[in-house]
Every structure is written in structure tokens, then in C-alpha cells.
Scaffold this active site. Sequence first.
Site, PDB file in Angstrom:
ATOM      1  N   TRP A 102       0.821  -1.212   0.000  1.00 42.42           N
ATOM      2  CA  TRP A 102       0.000   0.000   0.000  1.00 42.42           C
ATOM      3  C   TRP A 102       0.846   1.248   0.000  1.00 42.42           C
ATOM      4  O   TRP A 102       0.523   2.239  -0.660  1.00 42.42           O
ATOM      5  CB  TRP A 102      -1.009  -0.016   1.145  1.00 42.42           C
ATOM      6  CG  TRP A 102      -2.099  -0.999   0.877  1.00 42.42           C
ATOM      7  CD1 TRP A 102      -2.380  -2.144   1.566  1.00 42.42           C
ATOM      8  CD2 TRP A 102      -3.058  -0.955  -0.201  1.00 42.42           C
ATOM      9  NE1 TRP A 102      -3.448  -2.800   0.992  1.00 42.42           N
ATOM     10  CE2 TRP A 102      -3.878  -2.101  -0.089  1.00 42.42           C
ATOM     11  CE3 TRP A 102      -3.300  -0.066  -1.244  1.00 42.42           C
ATOM     12  CZ2 TRP A 102      -4.927  -2.372  -0.987  1.00 42.42           C
ATOM     13  CZ3 TRP A 102      -4.340  -0.331  -2.143  1.00 42.42           C
ATOM     14  CH2 TRP A 102      -5.136  -1.484  -1.999  1.00 42.42           C
ATOM     15  N   ASP A 172      -1.770   6.672   6.287  1.00 40.26           N
ATOM     16  CA  ASP A 172      -2.844   5.857   5.713  1.00 40.26           C
ATOM     17  C   ASP A 172      -3.194   4.811   6.770  1.00 40.26           C
ATOM     18  O   ASP A 172      -2.429   3.895   7.026  1.00 40.26           O
ATOM     19  CB  ASP A 172      -2.356   5.190   4.421  1.00 40.26           C
ATOM     20  CG  ASP A 172      -3.383   4.208   3.839  1.00 40.26           C
ATOM     21  OD1 ASP A 172      -4.469   4.041   4.419  1.00 40.26           O
ATOM     22  OD2 ASP A 172      -3.076   3.608   2.784  1.00 40.26           O
ATOM     23  N   LYS A 196     -12.658  -1.528   5.910  1.00 42.39           N
ATOM     24  CA  LYS A 196     -11.941  -2.525   6.698  1.00 42.39           C
ATOM     25  C   LYS A 196     -12.353  -2.444   8.166  1.00 42.39           C
ATOM     26  O   LYS A 196     -12.935  -3.366   8.695  1.00 42.39           O
ATOM     27  CB  LYS A 196     -10.441  -2.358   6.518  1.00 42.39           C
ATOM     28  CG  LYS A 196      -9.975  -3.022   5.225  1.00 42.39           C
ATOM     29  CD  LYS A 196      -9.063  -2.201   4.420  1.00 42.39           C
ATOM     30  CE  LYS A 196      -8.841  -2.840   3.058  1.00 42.39           C
ATOM     31  NZ  LYS A 196      -8.122  -1.941   2.164  1.00 42.39           N
TER      32      LYS A 196
HETATM   33  C1  LIG Z   1      -7.495  -1.306   1.288  1.00 44.86           C
HETATM   34  C2  LIG Z   1      -6.427  -0.314   1.469  1.00 44.86           C
HETATM   35  C3  LIG Z   1      -6.304   0.793   0.611  1.00 44.86           C
HETATM   36  C4  LIG Z   1      -7.203   1.009  -0.582  1.00 44.86           C
HETATM   37  O1  LIG Z   1      -8.460   1.350  -0.170  1.00 44.86           O
HETATM   38  P1  LIG Z   1      -9.654   1.691  -1.207  1.00 44.86           P
HETATM   39  O2  LIG Z   1     -10.691   2.230  -0.282  1.00 44.86           O
HETATM   40  O3  LIG Z   1     -10.014   0.423  -1.888  1.00 44.86           O
HETATM   41  O4  LIG Z   1      -9.150   2.714  -2.157  1.00 44.86           O
HETATM   42  C5  LIG Z   1      -5.296   1.707   0.871  1.00 44.86           C
HETATM   43  N1  LIG Z   1      -4.462   1.548   1.906  1.00 44.86           N
HETATM   44  C6  LIG Z   1      -4.552   0.500   2.749  1.00 44.86           C
HETATM   45  C7  LIG Z   1      -3.598   0.391   3.890  1.00 44.86           C
HETATM   46  C8  LIG Z   1      -5.535  -0.458   2.550  1.00 44.86           C
HETATM   47  O5  LIG Z   1      -5.641  -1.494   3.392  1.00 44.86           O
END
Ligand SMILES: *Cc1c(COP(=O)(O)O)cnc(C)c1O
Length: 361
Positions: A102, A172, A196
Site C-alpha cells: 500500500w 494511511d 476494513k
Molecule cells: C485497502 C487499502 C487501501 C485502498 O483502499 P480503497 O478504499 O479500496 O481505495 C489503501 N491503503 C490500505 C492500507 C488499505 O488497506
Amino acid sequence: MARKINFYAGPSVLPVEVLEELGKEMVDFKGSGLSLVETSHRSAIYDEVHNNALSLFRELLKVPENYRILFLQGGATLQFTMVPMNLMGNGGTCDFTNTGAWAKKAMADAKKIGRVNVVYDGSAENFMTLPDVSTVKPTAGSSYLHITSNETIGGVQWKEFPDTGDVPLVADMSSDILCRPLDVNQFGLIYAGAQKNIGPSGLAVVIIREDLLERQADNLTAYMAYKTHAGEDSLYNTPGVFPIWATELVLKRMKRLGGLEYFDKINKEKAEVLYQVVAQYGDFYKCPVDPRYRSVMNVVFTTPSEELDKAFVSGATAKGMLGLKGHRSVGGCRASIYNAMPREGVEALAAYMEDFARENG
Ligand SMILES: *Cc1c(COP(=O)(O)O)cnc(C)c1O
């Protein structure tokens, strides 16, 4: 109905009582004679849900007054673009820690907007560890330093955060926001896709320190500027009414259960149950991640062979445990055990892991 045990990495498990309440209120929201998802986002009925979700978020995470909370769309992925556009101003430099899949994606997008310095690169260790926070320093003139607090695919999680001084720390937190208490003052900006650890997909949350709203590039279109959304309480355009409603219910439940202290405690306990089995059957299971940085959200492990990994996943599926296949880029197995995963789900998986190791070891 027998509910499956859901270990999907995202979208992922939601509390069953939240799903039930959504179902109950779906057609006739609180006696209004309409569904919330067919009501104007400017109506008083929606306004209450929207503001409740925002204020519960602030309360649970203890977000200080000088930070704004934004509800956006486009997932965490759009933030890979919006963060550099808004924080690097008109061309600039930012710092990244390259900690896995990521971080790499976020970095690739930032490079289209400005210059990126990599201040930590975990590729030589195959992204199975993280740096000591005291060694993570921004470079001179940097607009911000970016970390990925939990690498969802690699199963690696920061336990402490670097002190970046005057340079804003950006995180993030898509896969571990709300998993533990946080000192938001350590960060300039936090972002997360909801699907998530918060609610359904279709919502991204951004927490931004107010002074950073002034840094944006001059040529940003309306949606791309955080300032637009901050000025309109995240109602500049039509928000994700459904995911925000579900998020409100998730946050209410979290508060009722004891807030982030409660989830911190049970998340650590749940993860420990699985890491213990891996340790106990250490001739059979391996967790490649440095024990100091093992994630409490995504537990990755392998069996002795790819064939056994496959057999493990299909045996689990037959027992109603879904989503245990590792990400296609790394293979192996992965159990995503977010806030909404009940302890019993983890215990069922642990029991299956023990049986599987005994039968196949
Ligand atoms: C799933 C995830 C993303 C991407 O998320 P989307 O909402 O599908 O754009 C980005 N960073 C991390 C750490 C993730 O787990």
C-alpha cells in the site's frame, strides 16, 4: 440462518446487530415512510445521521478541535492523489516510508504530483519489518512524511509513530483506524477507506489539521480540495449516505462497548490467540513478520507448502470460515480480524489451525 465467519480483508466483517438494524430500518427509516437511502442528503433526517457519525468519530478518537473530519468518496486510493495535491502546494517534495504494497501505491501516485524522497525502504527485508521510529526523520524542506500504519497485505503494523517535528506526519490508516487509542496531535493528516475497520465501502475518512487546509495547489478543482469539503461539513456534493449511516451505527456500538480502550484490549487478545497457535505449532506454521511489528488486524502465516496452504483455505471454507487466502501478490494465508470480528470467530479459527497442523504435520 447460520452466519459464516468472515476473515475477508475488505470489505469485511460488520457487527451483526448493525446489519440487523440496517435491515430493520431500510424500508421505513424511523417511521418517516421513506428509506434513508432515498431521502435528500439535505433533509433533517439525514443531517442528524451525518452529524452524529462525525461527532461520534471525533469523540471516539479524541480528535482535537483544531482538526477537521471529512467524509469523502473514492476510497483511500483517491487520497493517494488528494494528499499530495493538497499538502505539497504548487510543486514540492514529500517523504515516504516504503513499507509494502500500500505504501508503494501511495508513493507511485505522489510521484505524479511532486518529488518523493524514500526515507525508509523495507524492500531488502521483503517488507517484513519496520524501522525504529527514532530513525525516521523528514528531509529538509519536505511538505510531509507519509506512513502506512498497517500494511494490510504484509501484516505489518507500526506500534509507535515517528516524531517528525514541524513536518506533518501523514498516515494511511485504512486497515487499523479505530483499533486502538491514538494521539491525533502526532499527525497532520490521517486517512482511511471505511471498508476494513469502520463500515461498508463507499466512504473515506480524512482527519486534517486546520492549518493544512491552506496549503493546497492553486489549480485544484472543487472536489479535489479538502477546503471545499471542510467548508461544507462534507456536504459539498452528495455523500455516501448508506455507508455513513452504517458507520454511525458501528460507532454508536463502539461507544457503548467502551470505546477504543476496549477495542485495543480485545484486538490484542484476539491476535495473540492466533500468533500463539503459530508459535506453538512452529514446525508447521510460520509467520514471516518481525514479532515486534505483527499486525493485530491482519495475521499472515504459511503452512509448509503451497499445496497445504490451499488445503488449509479450502478446509476452512468447508467449515464456514471465509477469506483466509493470502493476497494474490504474497500467497500463504491471512486472517483479517478487524474490530467487528468476535472473539469466538478467532477461537474457531485457532481450533481449526490446531487440528490442521496435527493432521498434516
Ligand atoms: C485497502 C487499502 C487501501 C485502498 O483502499 P480503497 O478504499 O479500496 O481505495 C489503501 N491503503 C490500505 C492500507 C488499505 O488497506
